[in-house]
Design a protein around this motif. Structure first.
Motif, PDB file in Angstrom:
ATOM      1  N   GLU A  53       0.821  -1.214   0.000  1.00 50.67           N
ATOM      2  CA  GLU A  53       0.000   0.000   0.000  1.00 50.67           C
ATOM      3  C   GLU A  53       0.850   1.256   0.000  1.00 50.67           C
ATOM      4  OE1 GLU A  53      -3.565   0.489   2.155  1.00 50.67           O
ATOM      5  OE2 GLU A  53      -3.833  -1.636   2.524  1.00 50.67           O
ATOM      6  N   ARG A  54       2.041   1.205   0.601  1.00 44.88           N
ATOM      7  CA  ARG A  54       2.901   2.389   0.599  1.00 44.88           C
ATOM      8  C   ARG A  54       3.467   2.685  -0.797  1.00 44.88           C
ATOM      9  NH1 ARG A  54       5.834  -1.701   3.057  1.00 44.88           N
ATOM     10  NH2 ARG A  54       7.757  -2.316   1.951  1.00 44.88           N
ATOM     11  N   SER A  55       3.302   1.760  -1.718  1.00 48.26           N
ATOM     12  CA  SER A  55       3.793   1.983  -3.085  1.00 48.26           C
ATOM     13  C   SER A  55       2.879   2.903  -3.883  1.00 48.26           C
ATOM     14  CB  SER A  55       3.923   0.647  -3.822  1.00 48.26           C
ATOM     15  OG  SER A  55       4.801  -0.232  -3.163  1.00 48.26           O
ATOM     16  N   SER A  56       1.708   3.254  -3.363  1.00 43.47           N
ATOM     17  CA  SER A  56       0.790   4.144  -4.079  1.00 43.47           C
ATOM     18  C   SER A  56       1.438   5.507  -4.265  1.00 43.47           C
ATOM     19  CB  SER A  56      -0.519   4.292  -3.314  1.00 43.47           C
ATOM     20  OG  SER A  56      -1.190   3.052  -3.244  1.00 43.47           O
ATOM     21  N   ALA A  57       1.353   6.045  -5.462  1.00 46.19           N
ATOM     22  CA  ALA A  57       1.928   7.349  -5.792  1.00 46.19           C
ATOM     23  C   ALA A  57       1.413   7.767  -7.154  1.00 46.19           C
ATOM     24  CB  ALA A  57       3.458   7.294  -5.793  1.00 46.19           C
ATOM     25  N   VAL A  58       1.656   9.057  -7.478  1.00 51.08           N
ATOM     26  CA  VAL A  58       1.365   9.568  -8.805  1.00 51.08           C
ATOM     27  C   VAL A  58       2.695   9.813  -9.501  1.00 51.08           C
ATOM     28  CG1 VAL A  58       0.224  11.339 -10.185  1.00 51.08           C
ATOM     29  CG2 VAL A  58      -0.755  10.650  -7.994  1.00 51.08           C
ATOM     30  N   TYR A  59       2.851   9.200 -10.667  1.00 44.18           N
ATOM     31  CA  TYR A  59       4.088   9.340 -11.421  1.00 44.18           C
ATOM     32  C   TYR A  59       3.834  10.237 -12.627  1.00 44.18           C
ATOM     33  CZ  TYR A  59       6.163   5.640  -8.603  1.00 44.18           C
ATOM     34  OH  TYR A  59       6.665   4.917  -7.563  1.00 44.18           O
ATOM     35  N   GLN A  60       4.861  11.061 -12.926  1.00 43.88           N
ATOM     36  CA  GLN A  60       4.784  11.939 -14.088  1.00 43.88           C
ATOM     37  C   GLN A  60       5.870  11.528 -15.075  1.00 43.88           C
ATOM     38  OE1 GLN A  60       5.036  13.523 -10.848  1.00 43.88           O
ATOM     39  NE2 GLN A  60       2.790  13.505 -10.753  1.00 43.88           N
ATOM     40  N   CYS A  61       5.460  11.421 -16.336  1.00 48.78           N
ATOM     41  CA  CYS A  61       6.404  11.157 -17.429  1.00 48.78           C
ATOM     42  C   CYS A  61       6.567  12.443 -18.210  1.00 48.78           C
ATOM     43  CB  CYS A  61       5.896  10.042 -18.336  1.00 48.78           C
ATOM     44  SG  CYS A  61       6.916   9.812 -19.819  1.00 48.78           S
ATOM     45  N   ASN A  62       7.831  12.904 -18.350  1.00 45.95           N
ATOM     46  CA  ASN A  62       8.132  14.126 -19.080  1.00 45.95           C
ATOM     47  C   ASN A  62       8.972  13.756 -20.292  1.00 45.95           C
ATOM     48  OD1 ASN A  62       9.522  16.525 -20.000  1.00 45.95           O
ATOM     49  ND2 ASN A  62       8.772  17.535 -18.164  1.00 45.95           N
ATOM     50  N   ALA A  63       8.454  14.030 -21.489  1.00 48.16           N
ATOM     51  CA  ALA A  63       9.183  13.798 -22.735  1.00 48.16           C
ATOM     52  C   ALA A  63       9.458  15.159 -23.358  1.00 48.16           C
ATOM     53  CB  ALA A  63       8.369  12.934 -23.687  1.00 48.16           C
ATOM     54  N   SER A  64      10.726  15.499 -23.578  1.00 41.73           N
ATOM     55  CA  SER A  64      11.043  16.853 -24.036  1.00 41.73           C
ATOM     56  C   SER A  64      12.180  16.824 -25.039  1.00 41.73           C
ATOM     57  CB  SER A  64      11.422  17.740 -22.842  1.00 41.73           C
ATOM     58  OG  SER A  64      12.567  17.213 -22.179  1.00 41.73           O
ATOM     59  N   ASN A  65      12.135  17.758 -25.975  1.00 42.13           N
ATOM     60  CA  ASN A  65      13.256  18.087 -26.855  1.00 42.13           C
ATOM     61  C   ASN A  65      13.250  19.583 -27.044  1.00 42.13           C
ATOM     62  OD1 ASN A  65      11.305  18.643 -28.778  1.00 42.13           O
ATOM     63  ND2 ASN A  65      11.745  16.850 -30.059  1.00 42.13           N
ATOM     64  N   GLU A  66      14.071  20.099 -27.966  1.00 40.01           N
ATOM     65  CA  GLU A  66      14.237  21.545 -28.107  1.00 40.01           C
ATOM     66  C   GLU A  66      12.991  22.236 -28.614  1.00 40.01           C
ATOM     67  OE1 GLU A  66      16.589  22.441 -31.927  1.00 40.01           O
ATOM     68  OE2 GLU A  66      17.245  20.415 -31.368  1.00 40.01           O
ATOM     69  N   TYR A  67      11.994  21.467 -29.093  1.00 39.43           N
ATOM     70  CA  TYR A  67      10.793  22.081 -29.651  1.00 39.43           C
ATOM     71  C   TYR A  67       9.579  22.005 -28.717  1.00 39.43           C
ATOM     72  CZ  TYR A  67      13.571  21.935 -33.905  1.00 39.43           C
ATOM     73  OH  TYR A  67      14.566  22.103 -34.817  1.00 39.43           O
ATOM     74  N   GLY A  68       9.729  21.403 -27.559  1.00 33.71           N
ATOM     75  CA  GLY A  68       8.608  21.348 -26.636  1.00 33.71           C
ATOM     76  C   GLY A  68       8.697  20.161 -25.696  1.00 33.71           C
ATOM     77  N   TYR A  69       7.617  19.955 -24.965  1.00 31.11           N
ATOM     78  CA  TYR A  69       7.585  18.859 -24.001  1.00 31.11           C
ATOM     79  C   TYR A  69       6.173  18.329 -23.872  1.00 31.11           C
ATOM     80  CZ  TYR A  69       5.272  21.802 -20.510  1.00 31.11           C
ATOM     81  OH  TYR A  69       4.361  22.573 -19.841  1.00 31.11           O
ATOM     82  N   LEU A  70       6.092  17.096 -23.322  1.00 25.97           N
ATOM     83  CA  LEU A  70       4.822  16.475 -22.946  1.00 25.97           C
ATOM     84  C   LEU A  70       4.918  16.053 -21.497  1.00 25.97           C
ATOM     85  CD1 LEU A  70       4.148  14.129 -26.008  1.00 25.97           C
ATOM     86  CD2 LEU A  70       2.921  16.225 -25.476  1.00 25.97           C
ATOM     87  N   LEU A  71       3.826  16.221 -20.776  1.00 24.87           N
ATOM     88  CA  LEU A  71       3.786  15.799 -19.370  1.00 24.87           C
ATOM     89  C   LEU A  71       2.495  15.021 -19.150  1.00 24.87           C
ATOM     90  CD1 LEU A  71       5.079  16.024 -16.485  1.00 24.87           C
ATOM     91  CD2 LEU A  71       3.517  17.943 -16.106  1.00 24.87           C
ATOM     92  N   ALA A  72       2.616  13.822 -18.567  1.00 23.79           N
ATOM     93  CA  ALA A  72       1.434  13.001 -18.290  1.00 23.79           C
ATOM     94  C   ALA A  72       1.523  12.461 -16.879  1.00 23.79           C
ATOM     95  CB  ALA A  72       1.334  11.857 -19.280  1.00 23.79           C
ATOM     96  N   ASN A  73       0.387  12.501 -16.166  1.00 26.70           N
ATOM     97  CA  ASN A  73       0.276  11.910 -14.832  1.00 26.70           C
ATOM     98  C   ASN A  73      -0.343  10.527 -14.944  1.00 26.70           C
ATOM     99  OD1 ASN A  73       0.814  14.211 -12.669  1.00 26.70           O
ATOM    100  ND2 ASN A  73      -0.329  15.149 -14.352  1.00 26.70           N
ATOM    101  N   ALA A  74       0.174   9.581 -14.169  1.00 27.42           N
ATOM    102  CA  ALA A  74      -0.428   8.246 -14.075  1.00 27.42           C
ATOM    103  C   ALA A  74      -0.192   7.738 -12.665  1.00 27.42           C
ATOM    104  CB  ALA A  74       0.185   7.303 -15.101  1.00 27.42           C
ATOM    105  N   PHE A  75      -1.262   7.336 -11.996  1.00 27.30           N
ATOM    106  CA  PHE A  75      -1.070   6.898 -10.613  1.00 27.30           C
ATOM    107  C   PHE A  75      -0.965   5.387 -10.527  1.00 27.30           C
ATOM    108  CE2 PHE A  75      -5.844   7.386 -10.738  1.00 27.30           C
ATOM    109  CZ  PHE A  75      -6.163   6.049 -10.566  1.00 27.30           C
ATOM    110  N   VAL A  76      -0.299   4.960  -9.468  1.00 26.61           N
ATOM    111  CA  VAL A  76      -0.277   3.560  -9.050  1.00 26.61           C
ATOM    112  C   VAL A  76      -1.035   3.500  -7.734  1.00 26.61           C
ATOM    113  CG1 VAL A  76       1.135   1.605  -8.378  1.00 26.61           C
ATOM    114  CG2 VAL A  76       1.908   3.108 -10.217  1.00 26.61           C
TER     115      VAL A  76
END
Length: 1192
Positions: free
Chosen positions: A405-428
């Motif tokens: 149960e302590r493993s529950s968290a919200v993880y963010q994936c950030n994909a970026s290059n010189e032209y921009g970025y993407l950010l997505a939330n996904a929880f466990v």
């Protein structure tokens, strides 16, 4: 039977065991249902549901609202950062946060400036299960600055020169929209000669005197602030020149021979070339080493601007613009490079796990250059986040094992290059929850028979529960054939029947508990209109009645509504409705139309329509009834990519109402001149919305139909070419079969031109071994129907798929079929071959099957070769007479019928596949036992004497064993063909001749002769023969040597005694004729007795000689008697119409009678004379021919 729910729909059969519908879902991304009962005590990490855009341009005249909404349990709290540091909203009186939300409102309308709050904002939503973060929101106020003051000198130039009027608008946020107008706010006209560039400048390829004016004004419109700024007017004066020298083109923009352009994926690529020259140049565009993409390429500004929408990396390359006029041409090359900001291939999904389970979060992104993937946990980079032993980072994947149960968290994936970025939330979210069924208990489902029934069982639990379905309280057996089970627990009965009625129980189980729920299903009869309204023609002033009779389920109460032309009935007392009828009284012209009866219940509805045509009471002149005239004035409107509206004007119906219109189409691109059926519409419609396919050049025509037939087609409509699209379907009949041991031939049925949906039809052929871990191998081929893969292992199963594609894109993912590479001959012979002889003509063969791998192909069966050992006289033949029997499939035994008894046989067995036969097994030898022999080859009787006959014979051609003896049976035959006593005689097997003695003289005997072996008696051969009359008598005839049956005919025509007898008979007949002639001349009357048939049986006739009877056999074909006697009148003439039985020639009465055989007896006169009459004798003298026949 246990039935499982898989990620895709699966059909499962029900047997006689209780139906258990078993739900087995793979642990995957799962959003917790927002059911109020469930959310009361179910925890869930935060999830951002709404946020402001990354680049947020605000209006400085209004309050600033920065959105941030999130959900979770318990409800999350919110905090903000500004420019990377904590933003304390409590310390700023102008900033407030919406209650229960993270949305900020900055009140700058009362005081403050928007520029004060310009910056980068980020929202964090947090609860006890983790923290979710928003994108970086860049807040900037819009700007609409004024033009700098400048003094513009008037421009003077000669007729034909080129000109550029600069605009150079002030920099705004966002950039303004540029346009040129005059002082009257009228847009300046533009053309191929005069046009506005992408930078806002106004370009003249060459000027004309009419271009002279003092109010060329450039305007800049700033949409965000709804303001327009204007530049100082520019004065242009064009001086007329006596001679305008023509010149070839040169480019005004861009400069030089080449330039470079960079654009981002998904944007609009705009390329511009503006040239000057006299005459005005024309612009053309091409792409070097390629073609411009269809449906994404557009020309603007009189083809001076080329635009490609939704640009991708494939659009990179060199584009060339060509400016041409009669004096020459120039070109400019623009090198285009398409870069890409990060874009998702697979965004991470929320993960719900139970304690101790494993899972993974995957983050797939792409871009140009390749984006960098970084992970955060609860908004903090994982490198500095608290350690979690269940978590392991592997590039773009986080792997979880044995979570708690302590493993529950919200993880963010950030994909970026010189032209921009993407950010997505996904929880466990690690939950330990017993099953819960969310569907209401005892729900009643009512369904119409023969329609699908869906029984819901919404559920939740962690670990994910399994779902079981039962019918009946005690789990009674279900007898339906097919059930469909869905991932959400729903049970579908595709075709519900009356016996589907009952109680169904849904049971959810996981390791923490169980929950169940009962639902009830009732099946109702469908509502039907058993008596429909019928088409009616009524005269004005008459009364018409439409009937609509229903049959429905007794538990459903239908309501019946009548419509006219799909609207309500007129509010008129002339219209009356009772239970089953609509009655219209005093019919008027406007009562004509379509009347529809609509029956509705709570579960279904049905309708039926009829047309009322109103006619004049006494039409004068009488109407001419004919098929309708063709429709006309076809028009296409609402032209969309996949539909168009067709309208037309009906032709004259020729006094028979039009019942329907038939619409046909022609595809001028693929099948010119061939018309296909498109659709049919009611005769009341004059428009139709038509569904279209991509990349088809459509033309339409319409035909009208009435009760008398179909009209001629209308004129074709204008053509309409639909845009190309990717194919909708893939090739069918995909097969994979090898033609050689080392190849795989993949074949398919290609798409036709209509199905291609666009140009450049090709096929992507993919294959891989079914049982291996290899990746798919793919190749794109032209529009063909076969591809050969070489170098494959022998007879290996392959998975194959063929996908259609064209210049626009790919068809949907194709179905996977299984094939096999080429077969080779089997390698191993069947073993343990043994033979069991059943009887003298039948044997059973057994063998062991060969290993499946050694077959190297599809098992066709086993083949037995067997042959009989040849005798020494036949061994010199080049080939043995082998026989072959094939046993299909995997049989390991077979029967060999039709064997010859007492023979020596050899056999072997071979396995057969689609390629051919394998090696032969070792030969096996077997012998068949003795059988009964065939009949003796011949039987003839020689040397007949008064009391003996000698028999000669040849042994049986097929003794089928060792002959033990012959059996001879014989018996006499008397003159009436009756058989005498049978004599049985045994003869040694080594004899071929036997003499019978002490026989009766002049007697016919019948013989029965057969051979015997130890197995029994064989077939018999029969013969007949006659002993002689006496020692000095007539030698007996040869009685058929070499025939199966002795002939019963004796040629007596050459015998002396017979010749003498015939001479005596002829003399007697001559004397009788003379006597008759003399008496006739004296007027005497003769008795007549004439038989219609001289002899009833021509085969055997008696002959009297010395009171002794000797019967012989005659041939029915050689001795046919005359059927009537011959009589010649006294005048010695014969008439065709004379009859032997006629009394007309005699002119006297008749006193006679008929014998039993039908012959007439008596005298033509009244005087009777006694004449002898016996059986078959005639009263008149027979002719010599009749006499001869009577003795035969």
């Amino acid at each position: 039977m246990q039935l499982k729910i898989m990620p895709r729909r699966k059909r499962l059969s029900a047997g006689r065991t209780p139906l258990i519908l078993f739900l087995c879902q793979i642990i995957s991304a799962l959003d917790v249902p927002l059911d109020p009962k469930l959310l009361e005590d179910l925890v869930q990490p935060p999830t951002i549901t709404q946020q402001s855009p990354k680049d947020y341009i605000i209006d400085p005249r209004e309050n600033i609202v920065i959105q941030c909404e999130a959900k979770g349990k318990p409800p999350p709290s919110f905090s903000w950062t500004r420019n990377g540091t904590h933003f304390d909203i409590d310390k700023d009186p102008l900033v407030t946060m919406k209650p229960g939300s993270g949305t900020l409102t900055i009140n700058i309308m009362s005081e403050g400036k928007a520029e004060t709050y310009e910056g980068v904002y980020q929202c964090t939503a947090r609860n006890e299960r983790g923290a979710a973060i928003s994108n970086n929101i860049v807040v900037r106020p819009s700007r609409s600055p004024l033009w700098t003051k400048e003094k513009l000198e008037p421009i003077t130039l000669r007729n034909g020169q080129s000109l550029i009027l600069p605009c150079r608008p002030p920099l705004g946020l966002p950039p303004p929209i540029i346009f040129w107008m005059d002082n009257s706010f009228q847009r300046l006209p533009q053309s191929e000669r005069v046009s506005q560039g992408l930078n806002g400048d106004l370009y003249f390829s060459n000027v004309l005197p009419e271009d002279t004016r003092e109010d060329y004004i450039c305007y800049a419109r700033f949409n965000h602030t709804q303001t327009i700024q204007q530049k100082q007017p520019i004065s242009v004066k064009v001086i007329s020149a006596k001679s305008n020298r023509e010149r070839p083109p040169t480019f005004l923009t861009p400069e030089g021979n080449a330039s470079h352009k960079e654009e981002l994926r998904g944007n609009v690529l705009s390329l511009e070339c503006i040239a000057e020259g006299l005459p005005t140049p024309i612009i053309y565009w091409i792409k070097e080493d390629g073609t411009l993409p269809i449906n994404r390429t557009f020309y603007r500004n009189f083809k001076k601007t080329l635009q490609i929408i939704q640009v991708s990396e494939a659009d990179s390359g060199n584009y060339q613009c060509i400016a041409k006029n009669p004096l020459g041409a120039i070109h400019h090359t623009i090198s285009v490079t398409v870069k890409a900001a990060p874009y998702w291939i697979m965004a991470p999904q929320n993960l719900v796990l139970s304690p101790g389970e494993d899972g993974r979060l995957m983050c797939g992104a792409n871009g140009n250059p390749k984006p960098k993937i970084s992970w955060l946990s609860n908004g903090v980079p994982v490198e500095i986040a608290p350690d979690d032993p269940s978590r392991k980072i592997d590039g773009d994947t986080i792997i979880f094992s044995n979570v708690q149960e302590r493993s529950s968290a919200v993880y963010q994936c950030n994909a970026s290059n010189e032209y921009g970025y993407l950010l997505a939330n996904a929880f466990v979210n690690v939950l330990a929850e017993p099953p819960r069924i969310l569907t209401s208990a005892n729900t009643l489902y009512q369904v119409i028979a023969d329609r699908p029934a869906l029984l819901d069982c919404a559920f939740f639990g962690s670990p994910l529960p399994t779902i079981e379905w039962f019918k009946g309280a005690k789990g009674s057996a279900l007898r339906e054939d097919i059930y469909v089970l869905h991932e959400n627990g729903t049970l579908e009965i595709p075709v519900a029947q009356k016996d589907s009625t009952g109680t169904y129980t849904c049971v959810a189980r996981n390791k923490l508990g169980m929950a169940k729920n009962e639902v009830h299903l009732e099946i109702k009869d469908a509502t039907r209109i058993i008596k429909q309204p019928e088409y009616a023609v009524m005269q004005r002033g008459g009364t018409v009645s439409f009937e609509c009779k229903l049959k429905h389920d007794h538990t459903l109460i239908p309501t019946v509504t009548w419509l006219k032309d799909n609207g309500e009935l007129p509010n008129d007392g002339r219209f009356t409705v009772d239970k089953d009828h609509l009655v219209v009284a005093d019919v008027r012209d406007d009562d004509g139309g379509t009347y529809t009866c609509v029956a509705n219940t709570t579960l279904d509805n049905v309708s039926a329509s009829a047309v009322l045509s109103v006619v004049a009471p006494t039409p004068t002149p009488a109407p001419i009834y004919d098929v309708p005239n063709p429709p006309f004035d076809l028009e296409l409107t609402d032209q969309l990519d996949k539909s168009v509206q067709l309208s037309w004007t009906p032709g004259n119906d020729n006094n028979s109402p039009i019942t329907k219109f038939i619409i046909e189409y022609e595809d001028a691109m693929h099948e010119a001149g061939l018309w296909h059926h498109q659709t049919e519409v009611s005769g009341m419609q004059t428009t139709a919305q038509l569904k279209l396919s991509p990349y088809v050049n459509y033309s339409f025509r319409v035909m009208a139909v009435n009760s008398l037939g179909r009209s001629l087609p209308s004129e074709a409509s204008e053509q309409y070419l639909t845009k190309a699209a990717e194919p909708d379907t893939n090739p069918t009949a995909v097969e994979g079969l090898g033609s050689e041991p080392d190849n795989l031939v993949i074949t398919w049925k290609p798409l036709n031109g209509f199905e291609s949906n666009g140009p450049g039809l090709q096929y992507k052929v993919s294959w891989r071994q079914k049982d291996g871990d290899d990746e798919w191998t793919s190749v794109v081929v032209a529009n063909v129907s076969k591809y050969i893969v070489s170098g494959t292992p022998t007879f290996v199963p392959y998975l194959i798929k063929v996908q259609a594609l064209n210049d626009v894109g790919f068809a949907p993912e194709p179905a996977v079929v299984m094939g096999h590479s080429g077969e080779d001959l089997p390698m191993v012979a069947p073993g343990n071959v043994h033979v069991n002889v059943v009887n003298s003509t039948l044997a059973e063969v057994h063998w062991d099957p060969v290993p499946l791998k050694s077959i190297r192909g599809h098992l066709q069966g086993y083949r037995i070769y067997y042959w009989k050992a040849q005798s020494s006289s036949k061994r010199n033949r080049r080939h043995l007479e082998k026989k072959i029997l094939t046993f299909q499939g995997s049989k390991t035994h077979g029967m060999l019928p039709g064997l010859e008894p007492f023979s020596h046989y050899t056999l072997n067995v071979r396995v057969v596949n689609g390629k051919g036969e394998g090696p032969a097994s070792p030969d096996r030898v077997f012998n068949t036992p003795e059988g009964v022999p065939s009949a003796p080859s011949s039987l003839k009787i020689v040397n007949p004497t008064l009391d003996s006959l000698t028999l000669e014979w040849d042994p049986p051609s097929r003794p089928n064993g060792i002959l033990t003896e012959y059996t001879l049976k014989y018996q006499p035959i008397n003159s009436t063909h009756e058989l005498g006593p049978l004599v049985d005689l045994k003869i040694p097997a080594n004899k071929t001749r036997w003499t019978l003695k002490n026989l009766n003289f002049s007697t016919r005997y019948k013989f029965y002769f057969y051979a015997q072996t130890a197995a029994g008696s064989g077939s018999q051969i029969t013969e007949e023969a006659v002993t002689t009359v006496d020692e000095a008598g007539i030698p007996p005839p040869d009685v058929g040597a070499g025939k199966a049956m002795a002939s019963r005919q004796v040629d007596i025509a050459t015998q002396g005694w017979f010749i003498g007898l015939m001479c005596a008979v002829a003399l007697l007949i001559l004397i009788l004729l003379i006597v008759c002639f003399i008496r006739r001349n004296k007027g005497g009357k003769y008795p007549v007795k004439e038989k219609e048939d001289a002899h009833a049986d021509p085969e055997i006739q008696p002959m009297k000689e010395d009171d002794g009877t000797f019967g012989e056999y005659s041939d029915a074909e050689d001795h046919k008697p005359l059927k009537k006697g011959s009589r010649t009148p006294s005048d010695r003439t014969v008439k065709k119409e004379d009859s032997d039985d006629s009394l007309v020639d005699y002119g006297e009465g008749v006193n006679g009678q008929f014998n039993e055989d039908g012959s007439f007896i008596g005298q033509y006169s009244g005087k009777k004379e006694k004449e002898p009459a016996e059986g078959n004798e005639s009263s008149e003298a027979p002719s010599p021919v009749n006499a001869m026949n009577s003795f035969v």
